[in-house]
Design a protein around this motif. Structure first.
Motif, short mmCIF file in Angstrom:
data_model
loop_
_atom_site.label_atom_id
_atom_site.label_comp_id
_atom_site.label_asym_id
_atom_site.label_seq_id
_atom_site.Cartn_x
_atom_site.Cartn_y
_atom_site.Cartn_z
N UNK A 1 -10.75 24.27 13.98
CA UNK A 1 -10.13 23.41 15.01
C UNK A 1 -9.07 22.55 14.33
N UNK A 2 -7.85 22.89 14.63
CA UNK A 2 -6.63 22.33 14.03
C UNK A 2 -6.73 20.87 13.56
N UNK A 3 -7.20 19.98 14.46
CA UNK A 3 -7.07 18.55 14.18
C UNK A 3 -8.34 17.87 13.68
N UNK A 4 -9.35 18.68 13.35
CA UNK A 4 -10.60 18.09 12.87
C UNK A 4 -10.37 17.26 11.61
N UNK B 1 -19.24 34.17 1.15
CA UNK B 1 -20.61 34.30 1.66
C UNK B 1 -20.53 34.49 3.16
N UNK B 2 -21.69 34.86 3.73
CA UNK B 2 -21.70 35.08 5.18
C UNK B 2 -22.43 33.98 5.94
N UNK B 3 -23.17 33.10 5.22
CA UNK B 3 -24.08 32.20 5.93
C UNK B 3 -23.38 31.24 6.90
N UNK B 4 -22.11 30.91 6.61
CA UNK B 4 -21.38 30.04 7.55
C UNK B 4 -21.01 30.79 8.83
N UNK B 5 -21.07 32.10 8.79
CA UNK B 5 -20.52 32.91 9.89
C UNK B 5 -21.57 33.74 10.63
N UNK B 6 -22.78 33.83 10.07
CA UNK B 6 -23.81 34.62 10.74
C UNK B 6 -24.59 33.77 11.75
N UNK C 1 -15.61 26.74 8.02
CA UNK C 1 -16.61 26.17 8.93
C UNK C 1 -16.22 26.50 10.36
N UNK C 2 -16.77 27.60 10.91
CA UNK C 2 -16.43 27.92 12.29
C UNK C 2 -17.12 26.95 13.24
N UNK C 3 -16.35 26.25 14.06
CA UNK C 3 -16.89 25.27 15.00
C UNK C 3 -16.84 25.78 16.42
N UNK C 4 -15.89 26.66 16.70
CA UNK C 4 -15.72 27.13 18.07
C UNK C 4 -16.96 27.91 18.50
N UNK C 5 -17.46 27.62 19.72
CA UNK C 5 -18.64 28.34 20.18
C UNK C 5 -18.37 29.84 20.28
N UNK C 6 -19.42 30.62 19.98
CA UNK C 6 -19.29 32.07 20.11
C UNK C 6 -18.64 32.76 18.91
N UNK C 7 -18.40 32.02 17.82
CA UNK C 7 -17.74 32.63 16.66
C UNK C 7 -18.72 33.36 15.74
N UNK C 8 -20.00 32.98 15.81
CA UNK C 8 -20.96 33.55 14.85
C UNK C 8 -21.62 34.79 15.44
N UNK C 9 -21.87 35.79 14.57
CA UNK C 9 -22.61 36.97 15.01
C UNK C 9 -23.45 37.51 13.85
N UNK C 10 -24.14 38.61 14.08
CA UNK C 10 -25.08 39.13 13.08
C UNK C 10 -24.38 39.62 11.82
N UNK C 11 -23.11 39.97 11.93
CA UNK C 11 -22.39 40.53 10.79
C UNK C 11 -21.49 39.50 10.10
N UNK C 12 -21.43 38.28 10.63
CA UNK C 12 -20.52 37.29 10.06
C UNK C 12 -19.07 37.73 10.16
N UNK C 13 -18.72 38.28 11.32
CA UNK C 13 -17.38 38.86 11.50
C UNK C 13 -16.25 37.86 11.25
N UNK C 14 -16.51 36.58 11.52
CA UNK C 14 -15.43 35.59 11.41
C UNK C 14 -15.04 35.29 9.96
N UNK C 15 -15.87 35.73 9.01
CA UNK C 15 -15.60 35.38 7.60
C UNK C 15 -14.21 35.82 7.18
N UNK D 1 -22.39 20.07 6.23
CA UNK D 1 -20.92 20.17 6.24
C UNK D 1 -20.45 21.54 6.69
N UNK D 2 -21.16 22.58 6.25
CA UNK D 2 -20.72 23.95 6.53
C UNK D 2 -21.39 24.55 7.75
N UNK D 3 -22.38 23.86 8.29
CA UNK D 3 -23.13 24.40 9.43
C UNK D 3 -23.78 25.73 9.07
N UNK D 4 -24.42 25.78 7.90
CA UNK D 4 -24.90 27.08 7.39
C UNK D 4 -26.40 27.11 7.13
#
Ligand code: PBG
Ligand code: ZN
Length: 340
Positions: free
Chosen positions: A50-53, A133-138, A91-105, A222-225
């Motif tokens: 999120x741009x302005x965080x 790592x994938x833990x921030x994204x899974x 640190x993905x904050x947007x809802x719906x970004x995380x999945x089983x494969x950590x695609x957002x990484x 901090x990382x939401x992981x």
């Protein structure tokens, strides 16, 4: 003769006199095998989508989650003071970004790849490390891809994590640092770097001796992981496992690591010294983790000691044990402290 007797007793006295060698601050500094310098520090940065965080992390005093829009102005004064290197965490904050494969990484529009490009453009002198790592994204918060029973599928995890490392390196990261602790990831990443023709310009830093435990709490805020179930004990090392750490270090050396990391640092100085001995021909890094940093802050706040004094003692001990690279949340402060 009496001369012989005298010389023995005098030499005994002489040998007991040490103070003269370190009464002066400069002479004290000569006692160190290595002096602390700004170029030894890598500063961990949490980049959000999120741009302005610009969110202070309550459990990690003075540290922020930063959006891409805040990154340049945040880094600018630090670069001016001599910052040489950062370690990026997405640190993905947007809802719906995380999945089983950590695609957002390795999303090309995601925070890490965008931050790499931005920093390369705006601060070409900065050496960019990326935690891989994938833990921030899974969705489950574990450091890999899981089987149906919730255990790590090592092969799928290594395949995926090495792809993420390649994406970061291709985007311009100078260094990829896998922290997932899956078996065989160093070999897999090195082979892909060679295949892609970028092995010659990408440092592979292995979190080889990464121990499980309670010291990563503030980081996970901090990382939401944080893992949504269970813990990381089946892949991170047990704190008492010195032999296991030595085996992991030797394994990663043989798989092509360019730098060996030990983490946490302060409670694992014996492991840093082992890493130095086993990897005497490569640089050894130590990660003074979030819990160590926050503990020092908490103790200073409680009046136990002075913050700066404690930060110096902790960091100089990490060097004494054998590290020449320190990943530290104290980096901005050391950029000031090392001027004086
Ligand atoms: C991701 C990762 C972690 C840290 C670095 N990379 C957290 C974890 O393993 O849970 C910890 C860093 C810190 O505590 O400062 N795997
Ligand atoms: Zn992880």
């Amino acid at each position: 003769t009496s001369t012989a007797a005298t010389s023995v007793s005098i030499s005994g006295d002489i040998g007991s006199q040490l103070h003269g060698g370190y009464y002066h601050p400069l002479a004290r500094s000569w006692q160190a095998e290595r002096q602390l310098t700004k170029s030894m520090f890598i500063y961990p940065i949490f980049v959000t989508d999120r741009e302005d965080d610009m969110n202070l992390v309550a459990s990690l005093p003075g540290q922020y989650q930063l959006g891409l829009g805040k990154l340049v102005s945040y880094l600018e004064p630090l670069v001016r003071k001599g910052l040489r290197s950062v370690m990026l965490f997405g640190v993905p904050m947007k809802p719906g970004t995380k999945d089983a494969l950590g695609s957002a990484a390795d999303d090309p529009e995601g925070p890490v790849i965008q931050a790499i490009r931005l920093i390369r453009r705006r601060f070409p002198q900065i050496y960019i490390c990326t935690d891989v790592c994938l833990c921030e994204y899974t969705s489950h918060g574990h450091c890999g891809i899981l089987r149906d029973d919730g255990s790590l599928n090592n092969q799928l995890s290594v395949d995926r994590i090495s792809d993420v490392a390649i994406a970061y390196a291709k985007a311009g990261a100078h260094c990829v640092a896998p922290s997932d602790m899956n078996d065989g990831r160093i070999r897999s990443i090195k082979l892909k770097l060679i295949e892609e023709g970028i092995a010659h310009k990408t440092t592979l830093m292995s979190y080889s001796a990464k121990f499980s435990g309670c010291l990563y709490g503030p980081f996970r805020d901090a990382a939401g992981s944080s893992p949504s179930f269970g813990d990381r004990k089946c892949y991170q090392l047990p704190p008492s496992g010195r032999g296991l750490a030595r085996r992991a270090i030797i394994r990663d050396l043989n798989e092509g690591a360019d730098v060996i990391m030990v983490k946490p640092a302060g409670q694992y100085l014996d492991i840093i010294s082992d890493a130095k001995e086993l990897g005497k021909d490569l640089p050894i890094a130590a990660y003074q983790v979030s819990g160590e940093y926050s503990m020092i802050h908490a103790a200073a706040k409680a009046g136990v000691f002075d913050l700066k004094a404690a930060a110096f003692e902790a960091t100089e001990s990490i060097l004494r044990a054998g590290a020449t690279i320190v990943v530290s949340y104290f980096t901005p402060q050391f950029l000031d402290w090392l001027d004086n």
